[in-house]
Motif scaffolding. Structure first.
Motif, PDB file in Angstrom:
ATOM      1  N   LYS A 122       0.852  -1.196   0.000  1.00  0.00           N
ATOM      2  CA  LYS A 122       0.000   0.000   0.000  1.00  0.00           C
ATOM      3  C   LYS A 122       0.884   1.240   0.000  1.00  0.00           C
ATOM      4  O   LYS A 122       2.039   1.200   0.449  1.00  0.00           O
ATOM      5  N   GLU A 123       0.359   2.325  -0.521  1.00  0.00           N
ATOM      6  CA  GLU A 123       1.068   3.604  -0.523  1.00  0.00           C
ATOM      7  C   GLU A 123       0.218   4.647   0.192  1.00  0.00           C
ATOM      8  O   GLU A 123      -1.001   4.701  -0.015  1.00  0.00           O
ATOM      9  N   VAL A 124       0.859   5.449   1.025  1.00  0.00           N
ATOM     10  CA  VAL A 124       0.157   6.523   1.734  1.00  0.00           C
ATOM     11  C   VAL A 124       0.940   7.817   1.537  1.00  0.00           C
ATOM     12  O   VAL A 124       2.178   7.806   1.454  1.00  0.00           O
ATOM     13  N   GLU A 125       0.213   8.895   1.437  1.00  0.00           N
ATOM     14  CA  GLU A 125       0.844  10.216   1.334  1.00  0.00           C
ATOM     15  C   GLU A 125       0.787  10.884   2.702  1.00  0.00           C
ATOM     16  O   GLU A 125      -0.251  10.896   3.361  1.00  0.00           O
ATOM     17  N   VAL A 126       1.930  11.426   3.113  1.00  0.00           N
ATOM     18  CA  VAL A 126       2.057  12.032   4.439  1.00  0.00           C
ATOM     19  C   VAL A 126       2.572  13.447   4.283  1.00  0.00           C
ATOM     20  O   VAL A 126       3.489  13.697   3.482  1.00  0.00           O
ATOM     21  N   THR A 127       2.008  14.375   5.023  1.00  0.00           N
ATOM     22  CA  THR A 127       2.526  15.741   5.083  1.00  0.00           C
ATOM     23  C   THR A 127       3.099  15.963   6.475  1.00  0.00           C
ATOM     24  O   THR A 127       2.396  15.797   7.483  1.00  0.00           O
ATOM     25  N   ALA A 161      -4.471   3.987   7.448  1.00  0.00           N
ATOM     26  CA  ALA A 161      -3.909   2.904   6.634  1.00  0.00           C
ATOM     27  C   ALA A 161      -2.566   2.408   7.155  1.00  0.00           C
ATOM     28  O   ALA A 161      -2.109   1.324   6.781  1.00  0.00           O
ATOM     29  N   VAL A 162      -1.906   3.182   8.017  1.00  0.00           N
ATOM     30  CA  VAL A 162      -0.588   2.806   8.530  1.00  0.00           C
ATOM     31  C   VAL A 162      -0.759   2.037   9.828  1.00  0.00           C
ATOM     32  O   VAL A 162      -1.438   2.497  10.749  1.00  0.00           O
ATOM     33  N   ILE A 168       8.463  -0.791   5.869  1.00  0.00           N
ATOM     34  CA  ILE A 168       8.647   0.386   5.023  1.00  0.00           C
ATOM     35  C   ILE A 168       9.550  -0.026   3.860  1.00  0.00           C
ATOM     36  O   ILE A 168      10.732  -0.286   4.034  1.00  0.00           O
ATOM     37  N   GLU A 169       8.974  -0.080   2.674  1.00  0.00           N
ATOM     38  CA  GLU A 169       9.714  -0.553   1.508  1.00  0.00           C
ATOM     39  C   GLU A 169      10.359   0.584   0.738  1.00  0.00           C
ATOM     40  O   GLU A 169      11.436   0.409   0.139  1.00  0.00           O
ATOM     41  N   ALA A 170       9.710   1.753   0.731  1.00  0.00           N
ATOM     42  CA  ALA A 170      10.267   2.881  -0.028  1.00  0.00           C
ATOM     43  C   ALA A 170       9.758   4.193   0.545  1.00  0.00           C
ATOM     44  O   ALA A 170       8.662   4.264   1.113  1.00  0.00           O
ATOM     45  N   ILE A 171      10.592   5.234   0.417  1.00  0.00           N
ATOM     46  CA  ILE A 171      10.217   6.607   0.766  1.00  0.00           C
ATOM     47  C   ILE A 171      10.364   7.426  -0.506  1.00  0.00           C
ATOM     48  O   ILE A 171      11.466   7.533  -1.067  1.00  0.00           O
ATOM     49  N   THR A 198       5.679  10.249   0.118  1.00  0.00           N
ATOM     50  CA  THR A 198       4.949   8.988  -0.020  1.00  0.00           C
ATOM     51  C   THR A 198       5.708   7.859   0.663  1.00  0.00           C
ATOM     52  O   THR A 198       6.930   7.734   0.503  1.00  0.00           O
ATOM     53  N   LEU A 199       4.976   7.066   1.417  1.00  0.00           N
ATOM     54  CA  LEU A 199       5.514   5.849   2.010  1.00  0.00           C
ATOM     55  C   LEU A 199       4.912   4.644   1.293  1.00  0.00           C
ATOM     56  O   LEU A 199       3.689   4.563   1.147  1.00  0.00           O
ATOM     57  N   ARG A 200       5.776   3.740   0.809  1.00  0.00           N
ATOM     58  CA  ARG A 200       5.283   2.465   0.301  1.00  0.00           C
ATOM     59  C   ARG A 200       5.490   1.413   1.389  1.00  0.00           C
ATOM     60  O   ARG A 200       6.618   1.178   1.811  1.00  0.00           O
ATOM     61  N   LEU A 201       4.402   0.812   1.815  1.00  0.00           N
ATOM     62  CA  LEU A 201       4.410  -0.106   2.946  1.00  0.00           C
ATOM     63  C   LEU A 201       3.971  -1.495   2.508  1.00  0.00           C
ATOM     64  O   LEU A 201       3.170  -1.635   1.583  1.00  0.00           O
ATOM     65  N   VAL A 202       4.476  -2.498   3.200  1.00  0.00           N
ATOM     66  CA  VAL A 202       4.043  -3.883   2.987  1.00  0.00           C
ATOM     67  C   VAL A 202       3.533  -4.399   4.321  1.00  0.00           C
ATOM     68  O   VAL A 202       4.266  -4.433   5.301  1.00  0.00           O
TER      69      VAL A 202
END
Length: 324
Positions: A122-127, A161-162, A168-171, A198-202
């Motif tokens: 999943k990907e989430v956008e964080v500010t 979603a987190v 954490i697979e990617a930033i 963006t955080l890509r999470l597994v």
């Protein structure tokens, strides 16, 4: 001819045996003299076999012959016919994503190992509206950093979603697979404020009865789960063979918990095995300066600030820490 045969037999009978005792083949050695004891055979190293399952459900497998976490993952993967890179982390004696039961550097000889494998991505956008995101990071010792704690009321706490246990697979599309937890924590701290990322999470694969759960930890956290004291454990080491030793004492567990709290406060990470290692180093250091030298030579990659090392030494070696 007969005489020669008798001489041959006499020579054979008089020839000393290889063990230095003139004993005929097939005749057992005499018992030890009264008052003496027979030598004991060398003690064989016990065969250490551990039971394991996939956390989302599987038959029970058995593994043995590993000396570090990577080898442990390899053994589990071999039993279940998966790649070692599928395993995110392991828990002891529970199939749930329980961060107090994480497998660290010690395994009790009766512990049951549950392997949590890759699930959905999943990907989430964080500010980043403030300096701290409210994440505590740890890693599995084999290339994956994951979320160990989410602080109540934090930025991340507001993103449903987190979840705790997400890897954490990617930033921002920059992969961090292979990075240590302190490196990931530093990357997150250095992200600019007010700029979305963006955080890509597994997430770990879940069984049906676990779907929908969102494990969280408040800022007031219970002590980290460790192997119960008084029991023999297998100590896994990054270098060198695994060793059998007694579980940590209550004093050592408390000292490791305080050091783990300091790691979270200064570095944004939790690592019970790293904390236990620093406790051992502090106990062998006559002063905070000596501990700083030892830490720099062995754990220099972490770049611990001097005030952190001083607090570690005080936490372990002060009278309040149970050390005189």
């Amino acid at each position: 001819m007969r005489r020669a045969g008798r001489r041959g037999r006499q020579a054979q009978e008089e020839r000393p045996m290889e063990n230095g005792v003139g004993q005929e083949p097939g005749v057992p050695e005499p018992p030890p003299a009264e008052g003496t004891s027979a030598p004991r055979p060398p003690r064989a190293r016990p065969r250490l076999v551990f039971r394991t399952q996939l956390a989302h459900g599987s038959p029970t497998g058995r593994i043995e012959g590993f000396t570090n976490v990577k080898e442990l993952y390899g053994k589990i993967a071999e039993v279940f016919g998966i790649s070692p890179t599928e395993i995110l982390f392991c828990t002891l004696n529970t199939h749930k994503v329980d961060m107090q039961k994480l497998l660290g550097g010690q395994i009790g000889l009766e512990d049951f190992i549950f392997a949590h494998v890759r699930g959905e991505t999943k990907e989430v956008e964080v500010t980043k509206t403030e300096d701290a995101l409210g994440l505590t990071i740890t890693d599995n010792g084999a290339g994956y950093a994951f979320i160990k704690r989410i602080k109540e009321g934090s930025i991340i706490n507001r993103i449903q979603a987190v979840c705790v246990g997400d890897s954490i697979e990617a930033i921002n599309d920059h992969t961090i697979v292979g990075c240590r937890h302190y490196e990931v924590a530093r990357m997150l701290r250095e992200l600019p404020r007010a700029q979305p990322f963006t955080l890509r999470l597994v997430q770990p694969k879940k069984a049906f009865d676990m779907i929908g759960q969102r494990t969280r930890s408040s800022s007031k956290c219970p002590p980290e789960g460790r192997v119960s004291s008084g029991k023999e454990t297998l100590r896994l080491r990054a270098q060198g063979p695994a060793t059998l030793q007694d579980g940590p004492s209550a004093v050592e567990e408390e000292a490791a918990r305080r050091v783990d709290d300091l790691l979270e406060s200064y570095m944004g990470i939790r690592d019970c095995e790293l904390a236990a290692t620093m406790v051992e180093m502090a106990k062998c250091s006559p002063s905070a300066a000596a501990l700083a030298c030892a830490v720099d030579s062995v754990l220099g990659e972490f770049a611990f600030p001097q005030e952190f090392v001083a607090e570690v030494w005080a936490a372990v070696c002060s009278p309040r820490g149970g050390q005189e």
